[in-house]
Design a protein around this motif. Structure first.
Motif, short mmCIF file in Angstrom:
data_model
loop_
_atom_site.label_atom_id
_atom_site.label_comp_id
_atom_site.label_asym_id
_atom_site.label_seq_id
_atom_site.Cartn_x
_atom_site.Cartn_y
_atom_site.Cartn_z
N VAL A 1 0.84 -1.20 0.00
CA VAL A 1 0.00 0.00 0.00
C VAL A 1 0.88 1.25 0.00
N ASN A 2 1.96 1.24 0.76
CA ASN A 2 2.86 2.39 0.81
C ASN A 2 3.48 2.67 -0.55
N ASP A 3 3.79 1.61 -1.31
CA ASP A 3 4.34 1.81 -2.65
C ASP A 3 3.31 2.51 -3.54
N ASP A 4 2.04 2.10 -3.42
CA ASP A 4 0.98 2.73 -4.20
C ASP A 4 0.87 4.22 -3.87
N ILE A 5 0.97 4.56 -2.60
CA ILE A 5 0.87 5.95 -2.17
C ILE A 5 2.01 6.75 -2.77
N HIS A 6 3.24 6.21 -2.72
CA HIS A 6 4.38 6.94 -3.25
C HIS A 6 4.29 7.11 -4.76
N GLU A 7 3.64 6.17 -5.45
CA GLU A 7 3.51 6.29 -6.90
C GLU A 7 2.50 7.36 -7.29
N THR A 8 1.46 7.55 -6.50
CA THR A 8 0.41 8.50 -6.86
C THR A 8 0.57 9.86 -6.19
N THR A 9 1.34 9.96 -5.13
CA THR A 9 1.53 11.22 -4.44
C THR A 9 2.63 12.02 -5.12
N PRO A 10 2.35 13.27 -5.46
CA PRO A 10 3.39 14.08 -6.11
C PRO A 10 4.59 14.26 -5.18
N ASP A 11 5.76 14.32 -5.76
CA ASP A 11 6.97 14.61 -5.03
C ASP A 11 6.83 15.97 -4.38
N VAL A 12 7.33 16.12 -3.15
CA VAL A 12 7.20 17.36 -2.41
C VAL A 12 7.79 18.54 -3.19
N GLU A 13 9.01 18.40 -3.67
CA GLU A 13 9.64 19.52 -4.39
C GLU A 13 8.91 19.81 -5.70
N GLN A 14 8.39 18.79 -6.34
CA GLN A 14 7.61 18.99 -7.56
C GLN A 14 6.34 19.77 -7.23
N ALA A 15 5.69 19.39 -6.15
CA ALA A 15 4.48 20.09 -5.72
C ALA A 15 4.77 21.54 -5.38
N ILE A 16 5.85 21.77 -4.66
CA ILE A 16 6.24 23.14 -4.32
C ILE A 16 6.51 23.93 -5.59
N GLY A 17 7.17 23.30 -6.55
CA GLY A 17 7.44 23.97 -7.81
C GLY A 17 6.17 24.36 -8.55
N GLN A 18 5.19 23.47 -8.55
CA GLN A 18 3.91 23.76 -9.20
C GLN A 18 3.21 24.94 -8.52
N ILE A 19 3.21 24.92 -7.20
CA ILE A 19 2.56 25.98 -6.44
C ILE A 19 3.28 27.30 -6.64
N GLU A 20 4.60 27.28 -6.60
CA GLU A 20 5.37 28.51 -6.81
C GLU A 20 5.18 29.05 -8.22
N SER A 21 5.09 28.17 -9.20
CA SER A 21 4.88 28.58 -10.58
C SER A 21 3.52 29.27 -10.73
N ARG A 22 2.51 28.67 -10.13
CA ARG A 22 1.17 29.28 -10.20
C ARG A 22 1.17 30.62 -9.49
N ALA A 23 1.81 30.69 -8.33
CA ALA A 23 1.87 31.94 -7.58
C ALA A 23 2.60 33.02 -8.37
N ALA A 24 3.67 32.65 -9.06
CA ALA A 24 4.42 33.61 -9.86
C ALA A 24 3.56 34.16 -10.99
N GLY A 25 2.77 33.30 -11.59
CA GLY A 25 1.88 33.75 -12.66
C GLY A 25 0.83 34.72 -12.14
N ILE A 26 0.25 34.39 -11.02
CA ILE A 26 -0.76 35.27 -10.42
C ILE A 26 -0.12 36.59 -10.00
N ARG A 27 1.07 36.52 -9.40
CA ARG A 27 1.78 37.72 -8.97
C ARG A 27 2.04 38.64 -10.16
N ALA A 28 2.54 38.07 -11.26
CA ALA A 28 2.85 38.86 -12.45
C ALA A 28 1.59 39.50 -13.03
N GLU A 29 0.52 38.75 -13.06
CA GLU A 29 -0.75 39.26 -13.58
C GLU A 29 -1.26 40.42 -12.72
#
Length: 92
Positions: A3-31
């Motif tokens: 079950v833990n392997d399944d969770i790790h396969e479907t859960t986004p990597d922490v740094e990847q998630a942070i990158g996605q959030i920061e990217s969205r925030a940067a777009g909103i900030r620029a707008e």
């Protein structure tokens, strides 16, 4: 596969998630920055120093708003913890 392997396969990597959030925030900030600068310029001349001050303000606000969620995500790497997945769904 456990079950833990399944969770790790479907859960986004922490740094990847942070990158996605920061990217969205940067777009909103620029707008929002462009909208604010446009409104300020419509009211009169805006100096380079004033423009830079507004840009720095937008950067600091975005950084401060992301600081706590970023740290929480980095601390939430426990197996089975849906924090990262939820954060990506909400902010990514």
């Amino acid at each position: 596969m456990s079950v833990n392997d399944d969770i790790h396969e479907t859960t986004p990597d922490v740094e990847q998630a942070i990158g996605q959030i920061e990217s969205r925030a940067a777009g909103i900030r620029a707008e929002q920055l462009e909208q604010a600068l446009t409104q300020l310029r419509a009211q009169g001349d805006l100096t380079d120093e004033q423009t830079a001050a507004v840009e720095r303000l937008s950067e600091r606000l975005a950084e401060r708003l992301l600081a706590v969620p970023r740290e929480s995500l980095r601390q939430s790497s426990n197996a089975g913890d849906r924090t990262v997945e939820t954060a990506v769904e909400l902010f990514g």
